[in-house]
Structure formats: structure tokens, C-alpha cells
Design a protein around this motif. Structure first.
Motif, PDB file in Angstrom:
ATOM      1  N   LYS A 248      14.410  17.288   9.512  1.00  0.00           N
ATOM      2  CA  LYS A 248      13.429  16.924   9.012  1.00  0.00           C
ATOM      3  C   LYS A 248      13.877  15.960   8.046  1.00  0.00           C
ATOM      4  N   SER A 249      14.252  14.514   9.228  1.00  0.00           N
ATOM      5  CA  SER A 249      13.739  13.349   8.251  1.00  0.00           C
ATOM      6  C   SER A 249      13.122  12.748   7.143  1.00  0.00           C
ATOM      7  N   ALA A 250      13.541  12.209   6.278  1.00  0.00           N
ATOM      8  CA  ALA A 250      12.606  12.055   5.025  1.00  0.00           C
ATOM      9  C   ALA A 250      12.410  10.959   5.673  1.00  0.00           C
ATOM     10  N   ILE A 251      10.405  10.677   5.229  1.00  0.00           N
ATOM     11  CA  ILE A 251      10.064   9.553   5.753  1.00  0.00           C
ATOM     12  C   ILE A 251       9.159   8.481   4.419  1.00  0.00           C
ATOM     13  N   LYS A 252       9.507   8.079   4.402  1.00  0.00           N
ATOM     14  CA  LYS A 252       8.736   7.424   2.745  1.00  0.00           C
ATOM     15  C   LYS A 252       7.576   6.577   3.389  1.00  0.00           C
ATOM     16  N   ILE A 253       6.126   7.091   3.696  1.00  0.00           N
ATOM     17  CA  ILE A 253       5.067   5.926   4.112  1.00  0.00           C
ATOM     18  C   ILE A 253       4.458   4.979   2.840  1.00  0.00           C
ATOM     19  N   GLN A 254       4.400   3.828   3.003  1.00  0.00           N
ATOM     20  CA  GLN A 254       3.708   3.265   2.603  1.00  0.00           C
ATOM     21  C   GLN A 254       2.516   2.384   2.792  1.00  0.00           C
ATOM     22  N   GLN A 255       1.652   2.296   2.232  1.00  0.00           N
ATOM     23  CA  GLN A 255       0.643   1.450   2.147  1.00  0.00           C
ATOM     24  C   GLN A 255       0.025   0.260   1.962  1.00  0.00           C
ATOM     25  N   ARG A 256      -0.299  -0.693   3.449  1.00  0.00           N
ATOM     26  CA  ARG A 256       0.192  -1.956   3.128  1.00  0.00           C
ATOM     27  C   ARG A 256      -0.911  -2.723   2.635  1.00  0.00           C
ATOM     28  N   ILE A 257      -2.292  -2.188   1.929  1.00  0.00           N
ATOM     29  CA  ILE A 257      -3.191  -2.406   0.937  1.00  0.00           C
ATOM     30  C   ILE A 257      -3.689  -1.408   0.013  1.00  0.00           C
TER      31      ILE A 257
END
Length: 433
Positions: free
Chosen positions: A152-161
Motif C-alpha cells: 500500500k502506497s500512501a496517496i494524499k488526495i487533495q481537493q481542487r476547490i
């Protein structure tokens, strides 16, 4: 010429996954899975097309004319996509928002190898190849072991708006509606991750398992991937019949049966959701009439509720009969982009949402599908989908909702989060509530 061989498959569910794992070796892949969802318009349970013999890849300039020439010259199976930004080929529009994915505006390929599964019957069609190669490949597929890499690779999900900005932008859409500039707008926002390394097939299988939609797609073109769990059909052609099934209206699923039924009924009788759906159904009727035989456009189902694993959806079905003076690509060009992903009236809405959205839509809210040799076709709407540029290590998924005069910005934001749930869960490896 295509070589056709037929096989009986003892375990179609297993074979579908073996097909997908085997396909990973090829540069071009389109894998389509109906997940055995009950539907009136379906040719196959699963299709796999791999390994381009010929292909077309282009930006939006003259794209539909180029596709028409390609389709008419090959007269063969073609698989590929139309990106949302082909709107710029049809109207005086442009797309200048940020694009982290860098997909071509249009891509189709003529596969050397094609697998068509219906029930337990498999048809294999190879282009200019011997029977021995078909048998060798079939044997190789049949012994595929389904091995998952559990790293499992850490994926940081960001929100554009962010929420505050989203509410401000939706309020601007509402101003346009109240001023009479538009009636309805589908406003979208992006979630993304940078420096992301994922296993596309593994993520697709997880997304498909928790959604099980009728128009699932795994697509690969070298370093570009689409992992789609879309429930929506854009357009299908069967003989002279054209079928469109726009979705407008979403409600949550619940584990508790009575709560779930209540959610379904609330959607069915929600005046705002019905108004959204009817508006887009009317737009689709108008679009189809441009290539239809006179008087042939009909609404077969209006605001019918369909249930999927993640959500209930309100879907209408509109049909027409194609006037013989128009080509199959003309039908796509005169209905694109699909009204469910724009709003009404189309051109005014597309100009407004281009100003307010912060990401180029690209393949999101475009269409993925295929042409048969006889010109029949079937295309989905690219929603509930993860897009991945492997070279740039950029992952993206977008969601949207229809804004009407009755919209409350905070509720539209919550609807977007509901639609984002499955993709976020699959990418972050975290179970969301």
C-alpha cells in the motif's frame, strides 16, 4: 479479415479477471464489463480489445471529421474515447483550465485481438492472424493466476476547490440562473494526488467490486489509464435505433432495507431532482431530433429509479430512428457533449462552467466505447472514474452535480462528496463512512 473462434467458458466470472490480467502486457487495452447488471440494451457481458493494428490520436481540431474518415475507411471494430473538450470542435469554445493528466482529446484504435463474452459463450476475433495464435493465447489466459500486490502506497488526495470556494462558485451559477442566462448547469470539481504510484488493474478491480456498474471500463493507452465505474450510457446505436439514457438525480444507499427504500422513494418524488431530469431529457430529445427520422423521437422511460451498489439514480431513456442521410459519427457530433454533463442551454452553460471550474475536464464527462464493423456503437459517460497519468504520477477523479434554481449550495457539495466516496475509498485504502 478477422479470424473467429468460439469457446464455452465454465466460469465466466473467473475468466473475465483472467482476461484482464492477461491484457496487461499490451500497450492499448479497453476492457468493458457489464457486471451482469439487468438492462434492456446490451450486446455482451464483457469485451476485451487489445493491441492496436491502426489508431487515431488527435486534438479537438477537426476531430469529428477525422473520426468519420477513420471509421468509414476501416469498417472494422474501433475502440476509444471522445473527451469533453471536443466541444471546441463543435462550437466556438475553448479550454484553458489546468490539465494535470494530458490525455489526447480523441483516441481510437483498431484492435488486433478481440474477445466478446455473452453468458458462457466466448467469441474470439483476431485480425490477420492464424488459428494457432488464438489457441496459444486462449491457453495462456486460462492459466492466469490472479495475484495482487498488497503493498500500500500512501496517496494524499487533495481537493481542487475547497468547500468555501465551491459554495461561492455555485452561488455564481445560481446568479446566472436567476438572471435567465441558463436553466441548469452541471458544475464539477477535481480531487487529485501528485507523486502517486498505483497499480491500475488492481485499483480498477477494487473500484468495480464496490460499484458493479453496467458500463465499467479499464482503459490503457501506454501511460494513460482510465478506471471507470460509470452507471451511465451516453448513446447506443442498434440498426436504425439510437438510444440515450441520461442520469440526473442521486440518493444514498443504506444497509437498512427500510431506510434504503425510503431514500429511493424520496428520490422518485423529489421535485427538484425530477425537474433536473426532465430538463435534460428535453435537451436530449432536441439533440436526437437533429439526425432523426421525422416524428421518431420518443421518451421510453421518464425519471425511472435504478439502484446501484453505491447510490440510487434517476434515469430516463430516449430513443430515435436515424435518418439515413446522416453518418454514425454525425449522431455523436450533434449530441456531444451529453446534456447530463453540461446543463441547458448547452453553449451558454459550457462558457459559464469553463470560467468557474478550475480543471480542464478532458476525458472526464466525455465518452468511452466502440464501433462495430456495421456502424452500430455503444458509448458510456465517463463519470465515477479514476484517471491516471503514470509517467507524471498524477491521479485524478472529478465529480459534479446539477445546479438549478432550487439548488442549495451546501447540499450540492454533499452530493459531490457522496459521488466521490467510491473513488476516494479505492485510492486512499481507507473505508469511508
Amino acid at each position: 479479415m478477422r479470424t473467429s473462434i468460439y469457446k464455452s467458458i465454465s466460469d465466466p466470472k473467473l475468466f473475465k479477471q483472467q482476461l484482464l490480467f492477461w491484457s496487461e502486457q499490451f500497450r492499448e487495452i479497453i476492457y468493458l464489463d457489464s457486471n451482469d447488471y439487468p438492462q434492456n440494451y446490451s450486446s455482451y457481458d464483457c469485451v476485451l480489445a487489445v493491441d492496436a493494428f491502426t489508431s487515431i490520436k488527435t486534438d479537438y481540431h477537426n476531430a469529428f471529421e477525422d473520426l468519420k474518415q477513420y471509421q468509414q475507411n476501416t469498417k472494422d471494430w474501433l475502440f476509444g474515447y471522445l473527451s469533453y473538450d471536443l466541444k471546441n470542435d463543435i462550437e466556438q469554445l475553448q479550454s484553458q483550465n489546468y490539465d494535470g493528466l494530458e490525455f489526447a482529446d480523441l483516441f481510437f484504435f483498431q484492435p488486433k485481438k478481440l474477445f466478446l463474452l455473452k453468458g458462457n459463450q466466448l467469441e474470439i476475433q483476431y485480425l490477420n492472424m492464424c488459428d494457432d495464435e488464438v489457441e496459444e493465447d486462449f491457453e495462456e489466459i486460462s492459466v492466469q493466476r490472479l495475484v495482487f500486490n498488497n503493498q500500500k502506497s500512501a496517496i494524499k488526495i487533495q481537493q481542487r476547490i475547497l468547500k468555501e470556494n465551491y459554495i461561492e462558485k455555485v452561488s455564481k451559477v445560481l446568479e446566472h440562473i436567476h438572471q435567465g442566462n441558463i436553466y441548469e448547469a452541471n458544475f464539477c470539481m477535481e480531487f487529485f494526488a501528485e507523486n502517486a504510484v498505483i497499480n491500475p488493474i488492481e485499483k480498477f478491480i477494487k473500484l468495480n467490486e464496490i460499484s458493479q456498474p453496467p458500463f465499467a471500463v479499464f482503459f490503457k493507452n501506454n501511460k494513460h489509464f482510465l478506471l471507470s465505474a460509470t452507471p451511465e450510457r451516453y448513446l447506443r446505436k442498434e440498426g436504425e435505433f439510437i438510444i440515450s439514457q441520461p442520469i440526473k438525480g442521486t440518493s444514498k444507499r443504506f444497509l437498512d432495507a427500510s431506510q434504503d427504500e425510503q431514500s429511493k422513494m424520496q428520490l422518485a418524488f423529489d421535485l427538484k431532482e425530477r425537474a433536473e431530469n426532465i430538463m435534460i431529457t428535453d435537451l436530449v430529445r432536441n439533440d436526437l431530433s437533429r439526425t432523426a427520422q421525422k416524428g421518431s423521437v420518443e421518451v421510453q422511460e421518464l425519471c425511472k429509479i435504478y439502484s446501484f451498489l453505491q447510490v440510487h439514480q434517476m434515469i430516463s431513456t430516449v430513443t430515435s430512428k436515424l435518418d439515413s442521410q446522416y453518418s454514425v459519427v454525425d449522431v455523436l457530433k450533434t449530441t456531444f457533449p451529453m446534456g447530463s454533463m453540461t446543463g441547458a442551454p448547452k453553449i451558454s452553460v459550457m462558457k459559464i462552467i469553463e470560467q468557474l471550474e478550475e480543471t480542464k475536464r478532458g476525458l472526464y464527462s466525455g465518452a468511452m466505447g466502440y464501433f462495430k464493423p456495421n456502424g452500430d456503437f455503444d458509448f458510456n459517460v465517463v463519470i465515477r472514474s479514476i484517471l491516471y497519468n503514470q509517467e507524471k504520477k498524477y491521479v485524478s477523479f472529478s465529480v459534479g452535480s446539477a445546479i438549478t434554481s432550487q439548488s442549495i449550495p451546501e447540499k450540492e457539495y454533499e452530493e459531490c462528496l457522496l459521488k466521490a466516496k467510491a473513488m476516494r475509498e479505492v485510492l486512499s485504502e481507507i473505508k469511508t463512512n
